[in-house]
Design an enzyme around this catalytic site. Structure first.
Site, PDB file in Angstrom:
ATOM      1  N   ARG A 204       0.814  -1.224   0.000  1.00  0.00           N
ATOM      2  CA  ARG A 204       0.000   0.000   0.000  1.00  0.00           C
ATOM      3  C   ARG A 204       0.843   1.268   0.000  1.00  0.00           C
ATOM      4  O   ARG A 204       0.331   2.353  -0.269  1.00  0.00           O
ATOM      5  CB  ARG A 204      -0.977  -0.027   1.195  1.00  0.00           C
ATOM      6  CG  ARG A 204      -2.032   1.064   1.147  1.00  0.00           C
ATOM      7  CD  ARG A 204      -3.207   0.785   2.077  1.00  0.00           C
ATOM      8  NE  ARG A 204      -2.780   0.378   3.401  1.00  0.00           N
ATOM      9  CZ  ARG A 204      -2.289   1.220   4.335  1.00  0.00           C
ATOM     10  NH1 ARG A 204      -2.197   2.501   4.091  1.00  0.00           N
ATOM     11  NH2 ARG A 204      -1.934   0.757   5.523  1.00  0.00           N
TER      12      ARG A 204
ATOM     13  N   TYR B 172     -15.165   9.950 -19.684  1.00  0.00           N
ATOM     14  CA  TYR B 172     -15.586   8.600 -19.317  1.00  0.00           C
ATOM     15  C   TYR B 172     -16.712   8.680 -18.273  1.00  0.00           C
ATOM     16  O   TYR B 172     -16.588   9.408 -17.276  1.00  0.00           O
ATOM     17  CB  TYR B 172     -14.373   7.855 -18.759  1.00  0.00           C
ATOM     18  CG  TYR B 172     -14.665   6.472 -18.258  1.00  0.00           C
ATOM     19  CD1 TYR B 172     -14.979   5.443 -19.138  1.00  0.00           C
ATOM     20  CD2 TYR B 172     -14.612   6.188 -16.906  1.00  0.00           C
ATOM     21  CE1 TYR B 172     -15.245   4.167 -18.675  1.00  0.00           C
ATOM     22  CE2 TYR B 172     -14.876   4.913 -16.428  1.00  0.00           C
ATOM     23  CZ  TYR B 172     -15.193   3.908 -17.315  1.00  0.00           C
ATOM     24  OH  TYR B 172     -15.449   2.651 -16.851  1.00  0.00           O
TER      25      TYR B 172
ATOM     26  N   ASP C 112      -6.797  12.522 -18.750  1.00  0.00           N
ATOM     27  CA  ASP C 112      -7.006  11.086 -18.918  1.00  0.00           C
ATOM     28  C   ASP C 112      -6.485  10.744 -20.315  1.00  0.00           C
ATOM     29  O   ASP C 112      -7.062  11.168 -21.318  1.00  0.00           O
ATOM     30  CB  ASP C 112      -8.502  10.761 -18.785  1.00  0.00           C
ATOM     31  CG  ASP C 112      -8.775   9.269 -18.800  1.00  0.00           C
ATOM     32  OD1 ASP C 112      -8.027   8.534 -19.486  1.00  0.00           O
ATOM     33  OD2 ASP C 112      -9.746   8.835 -18.151  1.00  0.00           O
TER      34      ASP C 112
ATOM     35  N   LYS D  19      -7.267  -0.890 -20.102  1.00  0.00           N
ATOM     36  CA  LYS D  19      -7.499  -0.781 -21.543  1.00  0.00           C
ATOM     37  C   LYS D  19      -6.210  -1.097 -22.318  1.00  0.00           C
ATOM     38  O   LYS D  19      -5.759  -2.215 -22.308  1.00  0.00           O
ATOM     39  CB  LYS D  19      -8.056   0.604 -21.861  1.00  0.00           C
ATOM     40  CG  LYS D  19      -9.150   1.074 -20.888  1.00  0.00           C
ATOM     41  CD  LYS D  19     -10.392   0.225 -20.908  1.00  0.00           C
ATOM     42  CE  LYS D  19     -11.325   0.489 -19.734  1.00  0.00           C
ATOM     43  NZ  LYS D  19     -11.688   1.875 -19.498  1.00  0.00           N
TER      44      LYS D  19
HETATM   45  C1  LIG Z   1     -12.136   2.560 -18.415  1.00  0.00           C
HETATM   46  C2  LIG Z   1     -11.790   3.970 -18.325  1.00  0.00           C
HETATM   47  C3  LIG Z   1     -11.581   4.591 -17.079  1.00  0.00           C
HETATM   48  C4  LIG Z   1     -11.755   3.875 -15.779  1.00  0.00           C
HETATM   49  O1  LIG Z   1     -10.810   2.890 -15.606  1.00  0.00           O
HETATM   50  P1  LIG Z   1     -11.053   1.565 -14.708  1.00  0.00           P
HETATM   51  O2  LIG Z   1      -9.791   0.814 -14.901  1.00  0.00           O
HETATM   52  O3  LIG Z   1     -12.273   0.899 -15.232  1.00  0.00           O
HETATM   53  O4  LIG Z   1     -11.254   2.040 -13.308  1.00  0.00           O
HETATM   54  C5  LIG Z   1     -11.225   5.922 -17.087  1.00  0.00           C
HETATM   55  N1  LIG Z   1     -11.096   6.622 -18.231  1.00  0.00           N
HETATM   56  C6  LIG Z   1     -11.289   6.063 -19.436  1.00  0.00           C
HETATM   57  C7  LIG Z   1     -11.124   6.886 -20.667  1.00  0.00           C
HETATM   58  C8  LIG Z   1     -11.645   4.727 -19.533  1.00  0.00           C
HETATM   59  O5  LIG Z   1     -11.864   4.190 -20.733  1.00  0.00           O
END
Ligand SMILES: *Cc1c(COP(=O)(O)O)cnc(C)c1O
Length: 373
Positions: free
Chosen positions: A44, A98, A169, A194
């Site tokens: 952690r 998202y 992001d 992803k």
């Molecule tokens: C999937 C996604 C998230 C969230 O990620 P998790 O791993 O599901 O928590 C955030 N931003 C984008 C653009 C995403 O595609």
């Protein structure tokens, strides 16, 4: 190490001093000695070997000093936000983001008395929202599901000028196609679930930043407990070795598909930053080195029948895997958004979002054409 392909394979690797194996050993231990060591290791605390290995690789891929690995993309995002926000502070977010991020911020920040504003993803509209208590600006580009772009450099310099932390992001682009730190962004966040993971089988997140910002985020991260476990960190490190070649193929396939789909009579609009018909194609060329594996399009046929007839391309949620997947935003990511609000954004039942994999492009095009018949 400067070249991404080499960084992908080698950066951060742990040495197997015991058996001289070629790849990083996995150290699953959650208990480490505290005597005679200069650092107290604990998962952690973001400091166990397999976390550090993958963090080093990600920091180099994003061309910055440091990184922290998290148990999900949302864990990374919420930890970053709450590291810089206190009661009475204000955050400005791009509205086309998202859905999970939108929901999390909207539903959780109220209890902390943190003010939230959503606006269009451009520097002028963001500037109009800035107040004395604004501490964080958040953007996402290319956006989900319409692949709209935000001018990263313009937003970063606005934030810098006003002494506000800028967060992006970068999930859709991946560090291969877009490096926001180079354009002045403070903190870059990825849902590693992803493209970074890339095989639709691990859940994780990563945030990259300077050493100085890392110390701040780590402190909050330790308290919220969203760190990544050693085994998943090791899988992520392995996945990143092929990141560049996966992304290169996905870029190439997506462009081929976008061009082919534009010619199909049963398709109304194709949204892909790599197409000259994309309204922000010149911005795409300026801030992206590749246009990504995500595209979307409006169909003039029954979308439900169409997706059910696909054989190769799977209709599933999520994206970024080596296998091509398709989803209907109104049934998935934007199911909870108000209908009139949704239609205003251009998200109708006819819209489908395609995450292009590494298969043969002709096979994918044939699958789409046959399903439309
Ligand atoms: C999937 C996604 C998230 C969230 O990620 P998790 O791993 O599901 O928590 C955030 N931003 C984008 C653009 C995403 O595609």
């Amino acid at each position: 190490m400067k070249n991404k392909s080499t960084i992908c394979v080698h950066s951060g690797s742990l040495e197997d001093t015991q058996f001289k194996g070629a790849v990083s050993p996995v150290f699953p231990s959650t208990a480490y000695a505290y005597e005679g060591t200069d650092i107290t290791r604990y998962p952690r605390y973001f400091n166990i070997p397999n976390q550090r290995a993958v963090e080093k690789k990600m920091a180099q891929l994003e061309n910055t000093e440091e990184a922290l690995s998290f148990s999900s993309g949302i864990a990374a995002l919420m930890t970053v936000f709450l590291s810089f926000l206190r009661t009475g502070d204000h955050i400005i977010l791009q509205e086309a983001i998202y859905g999970g991020t939108y929901d999390a911020v909207l539903k959780e920040f109220e209890r902390f008395n943190i003010e939230v504003s959503f606006c269009k993803g451009n520097a002028m509209e963001i500037a109009a929202e800035i107040k004395d208590n604004t501490r964080v600006i958040f953007i996402e580009t290319p956006s989900n599901p319409l692949l709209e772009l935000t001018d990263i450099e313009a937003v970063a310099s606005l934030a810098k000028e006003k002494n506000i932390i800028s967060v992006i992001d970068n999930t859709f682009a991946s560090p291969i196609n877009q490096n926001p730190h180079d354009l002045g962004i403070d903190i870059v966040v990825h849902s590693g679930t992803k493209y970074l993971g890339g095989h639709s089988d691990i859940c994780c997140g990563v945030a990259t930043m300077t050493e100085e910002h890392k110390e701040v985020v780590k402190e909050t991260g330790i308290h919220f407990g969203g760190s990544l476990d050693a085994r998943t960190a090791a899988l992520l490190e392995r996945s990143l070795k092929t990141l560049e070649i996966r992304i290169e193929r996905q870029n190439k396939n997506a462009l081929t598909l976008a061009q082919a789909l534009e010619k199909e009579p049963w398709i109304k609009n194709v949204y892909y930053p790599g197409l000259p018909s994309h309204p922000q194609h010149s911005l795409a060329k300026k801030q992206m080195s590749g246009f990504g594996g995500m595209l979307s399009f409006d169909v003039a046929i029954d979308p439900t029948r169409f997706t059910s007839q696909l054989r190769l391309i799977k209709a599933v949620v999520s994206l970024g895997g080596v296998e091509s997947t398709i989803s209907s935003p109104v049934k998935t990511s934007h199911a909870r958004v108000d209908i009139t609000e949704r239609e205003k954004m251009g998200i109708t039942p006819a819209l489908l979002r395609l995450s292009v994999g590494i298969e043969n492009a002709d096979d994918l095009i044939n699958d789409l054409k046959e399903a439309a018949n």
